[in-house]
Design an enzyme around this catalytic site. Structure first.
Site, PDB file in Angstrom:
ATOM      1  N   ALA A 122       0.802  -1.219   0.000  1.00 16.42           N
ATOM      2  CA  ALA A 122       0.000   0.000   0.000  1.00 16.42           C
ATOM      3  C   ALA A 122       0.837   1.272   0.000  1.00 16.42           C
ATOM      4  O   ALA A 122       0.298   2.361   0.210  1.00 16.42           O
ATOM      5  CB  ALA A 122      -0.940  -0.009   1.205  1.00 16.42           C
ATOM      6  N   ASN A 190       1.160  -3.311   8.047  1.00 17.65           N
ATOM      7  CA  ASN A 190       2.146  -4.040   7.257  1.00 17.65           C
ATOM      8  C   ASN A 190       2.975  -3.079   6.420  1.00 17.65           C
ATOM      9  O   ASN A 190       4.121  -3.366   6.067  1.00 17.65           O
ATOM     10  CB  ASN A 190       1.437  -5.048   6.343  1.00 17.65           C
ATOM     11  CG  ASN A 190       0.897  -6.238   7.111  1.00 17.65           C
ATOM     12  OD1 ASN A 190       1.603  -6.876   7.883  1.00 17.65           O
ATOM     13  ND2 ASN A 190      -0.371  -6.522   6.911  1.00 17.65           N
ATOM     14  N   HIS A 220      -1.093   7.594   4.136  1.00 12.58           N
ATOM     15  CA  HIS A 220       0.268   7.401   4.626  1.00 12.58           C
ATOM     16  C   HIS A 220       1.171   8.497   4.080  1.00 12.58           C
ATOM     17  O   HIS A 220       1.145   8.793   2.882  1.00 12.58           O
ATOM     18  CB  HIS A 220       0.813   6.045   4.171  1.00 12.58           C
ATOM     19  CG  HIS A 220      -0.081   4.889   4.465  1.00 12.58           C
ATOM     20  ND1 HIS A 220      -0.353   4.465   5.746  1.00 12.58           N
ATOM     21  CD2 HIS A 220      -0.779   4.070   3.636  1.00 12.58           C
ATOM     22  CE1 HIS A 220      -1.175   3.429   5.700  1.00 12.58           C
ATOM     23  NE2 HIS A 220      -1.443   3.178   4.429  1.00 12.58           N
TER      24      HIS A 220
END
Length: 268
Positions: A122, A190, A220
């Site tokens: 991601a 993760n 993020h």
């Protein structure tokens, strides 16, 4: 043309997406097996999708596959990896958080000629981070913001009595190292575990985790300082049907698989 046999361990949203793409066809690859807890449910799904594929046990995976894509709960990572690595084969690990405390799996791969592949998942910019790590990186900092339901039930929140119910404003629920974050939020970050493996390790990579009711995506932001480049990266991932996981995670695994059979590889 020889085909590399690809099996999937776990048939949640990510596993289903990868299985569909392999069944449709990726150059040089063939879907050769699926390991899942509920075989009856898995077979019903395969029948609905029109996919013909063997359902196998975890310890049978080396007989059916050259590479296994791990799309399962982090708790069974060892059961997936160990048989494949003992056989000198490959595992694509999406549960990077579970890999951090399992350095023995890396040693097992080294001893038997196996390989562990951690796809970008991601995040973005792993090429830049891994390139900078060939020089000297002074810091890697990450800030993650997720909708509260994407963090609900995490072991760290439960242990500390932090509820996501009725949250009205952004709340920083964790600040620390990637290693500690991976243990505290094994199903949620993760991304930072993988980032730490690409860069300066889980003890020097730091993260803040925010539960933010104002966001609808998993956001993020990464800041890297090094002797070769300073850079900041940001990504907003649309959640899949599982709010803990972004849709792009499965697509990242597919992109990594596509590289295995491609005559052109772009990126380090």
């Amino acid at each position: 043309m020889s085909f590399k046999r690809i099996a999937i361990a776990g048939l949640g949203e990510i596993g289903k997406t990868v299985a569909r793409k392999l069944a449709q066809g990726l150059p040089g690859l063939v879907l050769s097996g699926i390991a899942t807890r509920d075989r009856a449910k898995a077979q019903a799904w395969l029948d609905r999708e029109g996919i013909s594929c063997s359902l196998v046990a975890l310890d049978e995976l080396p007989e059916h596959a050259d590479l296994v894509v791990e799309c399962a709960p982090a708790a069974i990572l060892d059961q997936i990896c160990r048989p494949m690595l003992n056989a000198g084969k490959q595992v694509m690990v999406l549960s990077a958080s579970a890999l951090l405390p399992r350095h023995d799996l890396i040693e097992l791969a080294r001893a038997h000629g196996g390989r562990i592949i951690v796809p970008t998942g991601a995040l973005i910019g792993f090429d830049a981070v891994s390139a900078a790590a060939e020089g000297t990186i002074s810091s890697v900092q990450m800030i993650t913001r997720k909708p509260p339901n994407g963090l609900a039930g995490a072991p760290y929140l439960v242990a500390n009595g932090i509820s996501m119910d009725g949250l009205k404003s952004a709340l920083c629920v964790f600040k620390g190292s990637a290693r500690d974050a991976a243990a505290a939020f094994p199903a949620n970050v993760n991304v930072v575990a993988a980032l730490s493996l690409a860069g300066i390790g889980p003890d020097r990579t730091t993260i803040e985790i925010w539960a933010d009711p104002a966001v609808t995506r998993n956001c993020h932001q990464i800041k890297v300082e090094s002797d070769s480049a300073n850079f900041t990266m940001a990504i907003e991932n649309i959640p899949s049907e599982n709010p803990k996981t972004g849709r792009i995670t499965a697509l990242s695994a597919i992109a990594a698989l596509r590289k295995l059979g491609s005559p052109l590889q772009v990126g380090t």
